[in-house]
Design a protein around this motif. Structure first.
Motif, short mmCIF file in Angstrom:
data_model
loop_
_atom_site.label_atom_id
_atom_site.label_comp_id
_atom_site.label_asym_id
_atom_site.label_seq_id
_atom_site.Cartn_x
_atom_site.Cartn_y
_atom_site.Cartn_z
N LYS A 140 0.66 -0.93 -0.10
CA LYS A 140 0.30 0.14 0.08
C LYS A 140 0.94 1.79 0.43
CE LYS A 140 -2.38 -1.99 3.61
NZ LYS A 140 -3.24 -1.52 4.60
N VAL A 141 0.30 2.53 -1.03
CA VAL A 141 0.96 3.30 -0.61
C VAL A 141 0.79 4.10 0.91
CG1 VAL A 141 1.11 5.80 -1.77
CG2 VAL A 141 1.41 3.79 -3.23
N VAL A 142 1.06 5.00 1.73
CA VAL A 142 1.10 5.43 2.96
C VAL A 142 1.68 6.48 2.82
CG1 VAL A 142 0.97 3.04 4.21
CG2 VAL A 142 2.93 4.36 4.17
N ASP A 143 2.23 7.04 1.77
CA ASP A 143 2.71 8.38 1.31
C ASP A 143 3.28 8.75 -0.11
OD1 ASP A 143 3.34 11.57 2.69
OD2 ASP A 143 4.99 10.79 2.37
N ALA A 144 2.95 9.56 -0.26
CA ALA A 144 3.74 9.92 -1.76
C ALA A 144 3.47 11.51 -1.97
CB ALA A 144 2.49 10.02 -2.72
N THR A 145 4.78 11.51 -2.72
CA THR A 145 4.97 13.13 -2.96
C THR A 145 5.49 13.10 -4.76
OG1 THR A 145 7.27 13.40 -2.80
CG2 THR A 145 6.17 13.96 -0.84
N THR A 146 5.62 14.38 -4.99
CA THR A 146 6.32 14.09 -6.23
C THR A 146 7.51 13.12 -5.94
OG1 THR A 146 6.80 16.66 -6.55
CG2 THR A 146 5.19 16.31 -7.00
N SER A 147 8.32 13.50 -5.30
CA SER A 147 9.51 12.66 -5.56
C SER A 147 9.51 11.62 -5.14
CB SER A 147 10.78 13.86 -5.17
OG SER A 147 9.98 13.93 -4.38
N HIS A 148 8.59 11.08 -4.32
CA HIS A 148 8.85 9.73 -3.17
C HIS A 148 7.70 9.08 -2.83
CE1 HIS A 148 7.56 11.66 -0.47
NE2 HIS A 148 7.58 10.85 0.36
N PHE A 149 7.81 7.86 -3.15
CA PHE A 149 6.51 7.10 -2.17
C PHE A 149 7.41 6.52 -1.24
CE2 PHE A 149 5.83 6.09 -6.89
CZ PHE A 149 3.61 7.36 -6.78
N ILE A 150 6.49 5.82 -0.06
CA ILE A 150 6.74 5.05 0.74
C ILE A 150 5.66 3.39 0.61
CG2 ILE A 150 6.73 5.10 3.20
CD1 ILE A 150 7.85 8.00 3.63
N PHE A 151 5.76 2.77 0.73
CA PHE A 151 5.44 1.98 0.80
C PHE A 151 5.14 0.81 1.81
CE2 PHE A 151 6.58 2.22 -3.26
CZ PHE A 151 5.57 2.19 -4.40
N GLU A 152 4.19 0.40 2.21
CA GLU A 152 3.84 -0.66 3.72
C GLU A 152 3.67 -2.16 3.29
OE1 GLU A 152 0.57 -2.13 6.61
OE2 GLU A 152 0.87 0.59 6.55
N ILE A 153 4.14 -3.04 3.32
CA ILE A 153 4.05 -4.15 3.16
C ILE A 153 3.70 -4.59 3.89
CG2 ILE A 153 6.24 -4.50 2.73
CD1 ILE A 153 5.71 -6.36 -0.06
N THR A 154 3.33 -6.30 3.86
CA THR A 154 3.09 -7.29 5.24
C THR A 154 2.68 -8.77 3.77
OG1 THR A 154 1.39 -5.79 6.18
CG2 THR A 154 1.46 -7.96 6.72
N GLY A 155 3.90 -9.42 5.16
CA GLY A 155 3.78 -11.10 4.44
C GLY A 155 5.40 -11.81 4.84
N LYS A 156 5.63 -12.55 4.49
CA LYS A 156 7.00 -13.18 5.03
C LYS A 156 7.92 -12.25 4.48
CE LYS A 156 4.86 -18.20 4.56
NZ LYS A 156 5.00 -18.95 3.59
N SER A 157 8.84 -12.90 5.33
CA SER A 157 10.21 -11.70 5.69
C SER A 157 10.43 -12.30 4.33
CB SER A 157 11.01 -12.87 6.41
OG SER A 157 10.77 -12.02 7.81
#
Length: 190
Positions: A140-157
């Motif tokens: 999931k995208v939890v933060d975004a600007t024109t220069s970056h994204f912060i993704f949140e990912i859940t699952g096995k290592s």
């Protein structure tokens, strides 16, 4: 020892020494009080055992109990020793080797999940590719600007490792991982 001499000692101990090290997930139920985590971690560092992953959180607020989940590596005899030493620490209520319990239940591993925040910087085609891959990994995208994204990912290592790997050439900037949370399948609690 020459070729004709037989090794001395019990075959049981020889088998223990020849066992390959493997990762095990331990769940430790402790009193939620100052210094407990330091004592648990001190046991590992004092004996030269490595911790691959560590998570801690209060799980039973009314009883003031916390659950520490530790992934460590060792031979079966070393892992038994770690478990026995953890059980001797005063505020420890219970220690369960979730890996052994999973095998006893006929399963390969306990259910293990991790959460990661992954920052990717970039623009143009790399930006579009990062979004496409994030969607494929169900990040999931939890933060975004024109220069970056912060993704949140859940699952096995392993899933998180793979996601981080594919994001490297696209502008991977920073990774923050929670460590493993684990639980055995079935109706029985810890």
């Amino acid at each position: 020892m020459n070729a004709h001499q037989q090794p001395t000692g019990s075959a049981y101990f020889i088998a223990k020494e020849m066992a390959a090290p493997e990762n095990h997930t331990l769940s430790v139920l402790v009193d939620n009080e100052p210094g407990v985590l330091a004592r648990v971690i001190g046991l590992f560092s004092g004996r030269g055992y490595n911790i691959e992953s560590l998570t801690v959180s209060e799980t039973e607020h009314e009883a003031h109990l916390s659950r520490i989940t530790i992934v460590t590596r060792g031979t079966p005899s070393v892992l038994e020793q770690i478990k026995a030493q953890l059980e001797r620490i005063v505020p420890v209520h219970r220690v369960v080797d979730l890996t052994v319990r999973a095998r006893d239940l006929g399963q390969e591993r306990p259910i293990e999940r991790e959460v990661a925040l992954v920052k990717v910087s970039g623009d143009g085609e790399a930006r579009a590719e990062a979004l496409r891959l994030a969607d494929a990994f169900q990040a999931k995208v939890v933060d975004a600007t024109t220069s970056h994204f912060i993704f949140e990912i859940t699952g096995k290592s392993s899933k998180i490792d793979q996601f981080v790997s594919v994001m490297k050439p696209l502008g991977l900037n920073e990774v923050c991982r929670t460590g493993i949370a684990a639980m055995n399948r079935g109706p029985q609690g810890m």
